[in-house]
Design an enzyme around this catalytic site. Structure first.
Site: not given
Length: 221
Positions: A138, A11-13, A106-107, A163
């Site tokens: 997601k 994931d990114l953020d 990522t979203s 996360d």
């Protein structure tokens, strides 16, 4: 004996970067502009697509009006990346992994994801699966499954690291080893993960001739 994995999808953020100060500024300004107050609590919506957030908050909007609001927030987030920073250990982890063996799910949309990576001083991977590429966000596994396919590996040989509870669920539903990293969620919220780490910097990635091994606190994942 450590289990070899073929690839890792991050994931990114909240996993590789902390973008929330900028994101919260953007959402606060948007909330005030539509009459929702000047302080907006983004925490309940971590990991969700902008359109889903706006539909939840303003269900009376038409599809066109929702899309207009989504684009308004997207452009604000695309322009505001000055506060984005890499999370501890993220740069070292990505530098150690072969480029063909990792990607991002990522979203967020691709443009914002790329802008945040560059602002944080992190490499932009060859494989980014964003909200631009999936129908189902997601916790649906579509994004992680597409990421594995783009990397060229079976999902059960890939590790998904996220996360958020919905991201962990998405990775697990994709058939991957789901690793949760603590950022703004506690252990109880991340209990669906196979294993929980304090952050990507707490995960030891070892590149072997046949793949990648992971360990947390000296224990193999």
């Amino acid at each position: 004996m450590a289990l070899l994995r073929n690839a890792v999808l991050f994931d990114l953020d909240g996993t590789l970067i902390d973008s929330y100060p900028d994101a919260e500024d953007c959402w606060n300004e948007w909330a005030e502009s539509v009459g929702l107050g000047d302080v907006f609590d983004l925490a309940p919506f971590y990991g969700q697509k902008r359109a889903d957030i706006i539909r939840t908050l303003l269900p009376h909007l038409s599809q066109r009006e929702t899309e207009e609001q989504v684009e308004k927030v997207r452009l604000a987030e695309r322009a505001r990346v000055a506060k984005v920073v890499a999370l501890p250990g993220a740069a070292d982890v990505l530098a150690a992994l072969p480029v063909e063996r990792w990607g991002i799910v990522t979203s967020n949309d691709t443009e914002v994801a790329q802008a945040r990576l560059l602002s944080a001083g992190l490499p932009v991977p060859e494989v980014i699966v964003s909200a631009d590429h999936v129908v189902h966000p997601k916790p649906h596994p579509e994004g992680f499954l597409l990421g594995a396919r783009k990397l060229g590996f079976e999902p059960d040989s890939v590790v998904g690291i996220d996360d958020s509870p919905i991201g962990v669920t998405a990775a697990r539903e994709a058939g991957m080893t789901a690793v949760a990293v603590r950022f703004r969620h506690g252990v109880s919220a991340l209990s669906n993960a196979h294993v929980i780490a304090d952050g990507v910097g707490a995960i030891d990635f070892s590149v072997q001739p046949g793949g990648i091994t992971l360990s947390i606190g000296g224990k193999n994942v």
